[in-house]
Scaffold this active site. Sequence first.
Site, PDB file in Angstrom:
ATOM      1  N   ARG A  68       0.846  -1.199   0.000  1.00  0.00           N
ATOM      2  CA  ARG A  68       0.000   0.000   0.000  1.00  0.00           C
ATOM      3  C   ARG A  68       0.882   1.251   0.000  1.00  0.00           C
ATOM      4  NH1 ARG A  68      -1.430   1.905   4.577  1.00  0.00           N
ATOM      5  NH2 ARG A  68      -2.047  -0.060   5.547  1.00  0.00           N
ATOM      6  N   TYR A 120     -16.368  16.480 -15.712  1.00  0.00           N
ATOM      7  CA  TYR A 120     -16.807  15.078 -15.815  1.00  0.00           C
ATOM      8  C   TYR A 120     -17.892  14.802 -14.750  1.00  0.00           C
ATOM      9  CZ  TYR A 120     -16.743  10.066 -15.050  1.00  0.00           C
ATOM     10  OH  TYR A 120     -17.130   8.772 -14.857  1.00  0.00           O
ATOM     11  N   ASP A 192      -7.639  18.167 -14.633  1.00  0.00           N
ATOM     12  CA  ASP A 192      -7.875  16.824 -15.167  1.00  0.00           C
ATOM     13  C   ASP A 192      -7.404  16.825 -16.623  1.00  0.00           C
ATOM     14  OD1 ASP A 192      -9.009  14.574 -16.399  1.00  0.00           O
ATOM     15  OD2 ASP A 192     -10.766  14.594 -15.095  1.00  0.00           O
ATOM     16  N   LYS A 217      -8.399   5.792 -19.755  1.00  0.00           N
ATOM     17  CA  LYS A 217      -8.700   6.294 -21.092  1.00  0.00           C
ATOM     18  C   LYS A 217      -7.454   6.186 -21.985  1.00  0.00           C
ATOM     19  CE  LYS A 217     -12.662   6.841 -19.344  1.00  0.00           C
ATOM     20  NZ  LYS A 217     -12.738   7.440 -18.082  1.00  0.00           N
TER      21      LYS A 217
HETATM   22  C1  LIG Z   1     -12.371  13.444 -17.910  1.00  0.00           C
HETATM   23  C2  LIG Z   1     -12.570  12.313 -16.955  1.00  0.00           C
HETATM   24  N1  LIG Z   1     -12.077  12.416 -15.709  1.00  0.00           N
HETATM   25  C3  LIG Z   1     -12.222  11.437 -14.803  1.00  0.00           C
HETATM   26  C4  LIG Z   1     -12.909  10.286 -15.108  1.00  0.00           C
HETATM   27  C5  LIG Z   1     -13.057   9.212 -14.059  1.00  0.00           C
HETATM   28  O1  LIG Z   1     -12.154   8.181 -14.284  1.00  0.00           O
HETATM   29  P1  LIG Z   1     -12.399   6.651 -13.886  1.00  0.00           P
HETATM   30  O2  LIG Z   1     -13.603   6.186 -14.649  1.00  0.00           O
HETATM   31  O3  LIG Z   1     -11.121   5.973 -14.281  1.00  0.00           O
HETATM   32  O4  LIG Z   1     -12.651   6.615 -12.420  1.00  0.00           O
HETATM   33  C6  LIG Z   1     -13.425  10.113 -16.388  1.00  0.00           C
HETATM   34  C7  LIG Z   1     -14.156   8.884 -16.727  1.00  0.00           C
HETATM   35  O5  LIG Z   1     -14.867   8.820 -17.719  1.00  0.00           O
HETATM   36  C8  LIG Z   1     -13.257  11.161 -17.336  1.00  0.00           C
HETATM   37  O6  LIG Z   1     -13.748  11.070 -18.575  1.00  0.00           O
END
Ligand SMILES: Cc1ncc(COP(=O)(O)O)c(C=O)c1O
Length: 400
Positions: A68, A120, A192, A217
Amino acid sequence: MSGSKSPQSNGISRKKRHSDRPRSFATKLIHFEGAIDEATGASSVPLYQASTFHHADIEQPQTYDYSRSGNPTRQPLEDYIAALEGGVRGFAFASGMAAISSAFMLLSAGDHVICTEDVYGGTYRLLTTVMNRMNVETTFVDMTDLDRVRQALKPNTKAIYMETPSNPTLKITDISAVTAWAKEHGLLTLLDNTFMTPYHQRPIELGVDIVLHSATKFLGGHSDVLAGLAVAANESLARRLGHIQNSMGNVLGIQDSWLLMRGMKTLKARMDAHEQSARKLADWLASRSDIAAVYYPGLPNHPGRAIHERQSAGYGAVVSFDVGSGERAKRLMNKVTIPLVAVSLGAVESILSYPPLMSHASMPKEVRAERGITDGLLRYSVGLEDIGDIIDDLEQALAD
Ligand SMILES: Cc1ncc(COP(=O)(O)O)c(C=O)c1O
């Protein structure tokens, strides 16, 4: 924890470089710290499938004691993303949301966050249904307009959260303008970077403090691993984020760390091919009279294009478009034969999403409407299929 160390190195190591010229991103993707195993010369990071580590001498501190807190398979991944983003330390989490929620743990009860409004959906849910219970309040603003950001400042504002291009309407925030203003007010900046990846956009170079990724992604790239990454721009934030990662325990597993590194090695090749096709798709959609709107930062009429081109080296592979109504969008989703009709993006296969019922379902309908997430809006993440086939497929699906 310093860089990855092999416990019984037999001396196999990289040849010394004789040039000081910084290596290009393409080379950094392939030749990273730990990419060749020092113990055996193996061409990929070994899987240290272990939760705990023997203490050879109880008096001596050792690099790894418990997975961890640190693991010799996860560590090269964390060093890899830190090097690609130009930060001081990287952190690998069990998902993008695990990375994002851990970053928000840097805040305390009573703090206020300014967040981009078309964030998101999962981040919106975190801020409006979880962080609010911890007494962390959020103001959502249209970050294309710096005045709105300025107006949202309160005495208890501690952080600004950006996503650019935003999801799913691909609005552009001027990263340097926001970070310059945030620094004047002593605010933490988070971004992000999922849609762009460090290949196209390196927010730390533009003043951002913490970069976040859903590595599920483009970084992973194959729809086979769920992962999140965070990179801190300075040592004191890195120490705090490391403490949170160890305290929350939401780390990325060992096998998934390996899979993610495997995917990341081909990031440039995939992004180049994705983007070439995405540009063609956006142009084709924009030329059609039956499409109400096309959102892609590479289109000449995109309002944020000039800012985007200043801060990013590419336009990415996500194209959103409005087919006019929810009925037409649903008909199209039932007729397409190439893309997965699914949540997610950034994979070798094309993925068609319907934000109102998928990624942004957690946003109330009226909030979605305010943010341009209309009932006819679709989001196409262009995969590595032949673009002629992608367009043929959409053409038949659009025929009413
Ligand atoms: C721009 C963006 N940020 C964060 C996330 C969240 O990521 P995760 O699905 O890996 O938890 C997503 C998921 O679609 C996303 O498109």
